[in-house]
Design a protein around this motif. Structure first.
Motif, mmCIF file in Angstrom:
data_model
loop_
_atom_site.group_PDB
_atom_site.id
_atom_site.type_symbol
_atom_site.label_atom_id
_atom_site.label_comp_id
_atom_site.label_asym_id
_atom_site.label_seq_id
_atom_site.Cartn_x
_atom_site.Cartn_y
_atom_site.Cartn_z
ATOM 1 N N TYR A 59 0.872 -1.180 0.000
ATOM 2 C CA TYR A 59 0.000 0.000 0.000
ATOM 3 C C TYR A 59 0.905 1.225 0.000
ATOM 4 C CZ TYR A 59 -3.438 -3.493 1.204
ATOM 5 O OH TYR A 59 -4.237 -4.610 1.184
ATOM 6 N N ALA A 60 0.509 2.243 -0.730
ATOM 7 C CA ALA A 60 1.356 3.423 -0.916
ATOM 8 C C ALA A 60 1.717 4.108 0.397
ATOM 9 C CB ALA A 60 0.668 4.418 -1.851
ATOM 10 N N HIS A 61 0.786 4.143 1.339
ATOM 11 C CA HIS A 61 1.055 4.846 2.592
ATOM 12 C C HIS A 61 0.176 4.289 3.699
ATOM 13 C CE1 HIS A 61 -2.707 6.953 1.918
ATOM 14 N NE2 HIS A 61 -2.305 7.103 0.680
ATOM 15 N N GLY A 62 0.506 4.663 4.902
ATOM 16 C CA GLY A 62 -0.274 4.242 6.064
ATOM 17 C C GLY A 62 0.480 4.543 7.335
ATOM 18 N N VAL A 63 -0.037 4.032 8.435
ATOM 19 C CA VAL A 63 0.650 4.171 9.717
ATOM 20 C C VAL A 63 0.767 2.793 10.348
ATOM 21 C CG1 VAL A 63 -0.013 6.570 10.100
ATOM 22 C CG2 VAL A 63 -1.481 4.764 10.970
ATOM 23 N N ASP A 152 -0.974 -2.381 10.983
ATOM 24 C CA ASP A 152 -1.021 -1.325 9.963
ATOM 25 C C ASP A 152 -2.430 -0.807 9.750
ATOM 26 O OD1 ASP A 152 1.702 -1.527 9.396
ATOM 27 O OD2 ASP A 152 1.386 -2.982 7.782
ATOM 28 N N TRP A 153 -2.542 0.522 9.701
ATOM 29 C CA TRP A 153 -3.726 1.214 9.211
ATOM 30 C C TRP A 153 -3.298 1.736 7.832
ATOM 31 C CZ3 TRP A 153 -8.137 1.436 12.282
ATOM 32 C CH2 TRP A 153 -7.985 1.120 13.640
ATOM 33 N N ALA A 154 -3.355 0.887 6.809
ATOM 34 C CA ALA A 154 -2.866 1.238 5.469
ATOM 35 C C ALA A 154 -3.913 2.095 4.742
ATOM 36 C CB ALA A 154 -2.573 -0.025 4.672
ATOM 37 N N GLU A 155 -3.446 2.953 3.835
ATOM 38 C CA GLU A 155 -4.324 3.845 3.068
ATOM 39 C C GLU A 155 -5.279 4.600 4.009
ATOM 40 O OE1 GLU A 155 -3.707 4.368 -0.070
ATOM 41 O OE2 GLU A 155 -2.280 2.725 -0.243
ATOM 42 N N SER A 156 -4.802 4.912 5.188
ATOM 43 C CA SER A 156 -5.585 5.534 6.249
ATOM 44 C C SER A 156 -5.850 7.005 5.906
ATOM 45 C CB SER A 156 -4.799 5.409 7.559
ATOM 46 O OG SER A 156 -5.509 5.858 8.660
ATOM 47 N N ARG A 157 -7.151 7.376 5.805
ATOM 48 C CA ARG A 157 -7.485 8.738 5.356
ATOM 49 C C ARG A 157 -8.784 9.225 5.978
ATOM 50 N NH1 ARG A 157 -8.027 4.994 1.558
ATOM 51 N NH2 ARG A 157 -10.005 4.741 0.520
#
Length: 161
Positions: A59-63, A152-157
């Motif tokens: 995934y491109a980003h996350g926390v 992971d909280w991926a693609e978190s928005r």
């Protein structure tokens, strides 16, 4: 001859929501309190990163957080939705199991995942947060090896008006 009246101008479309990536949020100590911010004094360790990997899917980003964590996000504006995909990070090498939850600022659970083990595919999260001033992202370890997992909280928005 009388001139014909001009038709009224159509109403402009509503503005598209602003989307804030949690991996790019400022911390409340450094922010200006006009956009969503991670509340420093009320949050566990959080790694804002790119190339998050869950069950070999990138995934491109996350926390990324520890398996026992709580991250509070002050919304600081009208927001409507929180979305992510969640799971155990591949850095854990398939070990550990966790459960994810999203709470509102009053401590009411808005969403809860099933128990998620290392190597299992990510689960989508989509939670309405209209009327909230903050949300809290919580991860709890499950089972004897739950404490070793990175979650992971991926693609978190967050979508805001």
């Amino acid at each position: 001859p009388k001139p014909t009246p001009k038709p009224p101008e159509p109403a402009p479309p509503p503005p598209a929501p602003e989307v804030y990536q949690v991996s790019e949020l400022a911390y409340s100590v450094f922010g200006d309190h006009t956009e969503p911010e991670v509340a420093m004094g009320r949050s566990s360790w959080i790694w804002q990163r790119s190339n998050v990997s869950i069950a070999s899917t990138r995934y491109a980003h996350g926390v990324t957080v520890h398996s026992r964590s709580s991250v509070t996000i002050e919304l600081n504006r009208r927001c409507t939705r929180y979305e992510a995909v969640v799971g155990v990070d591949d850095m854990t090498l398939g070990l550990g199991a966790v459960r994810f939850s999203v709470f509102n600022g009053d401590g009411v659970r808005l969403w809860r995942s099933p128990v998620m083990e290392g190597g299992e595919p990510a689960v989508p999260v989509s939670v309405g947060i209209s009327g909230q001033s903050s949300i809290r992202l919580v991860v709890e370890p499950e089972g004897p090896m739950g404490g070793v997992a990175l979650a992971d909280w991926a693609e978190s928005r967050i979508s805001c008006a």
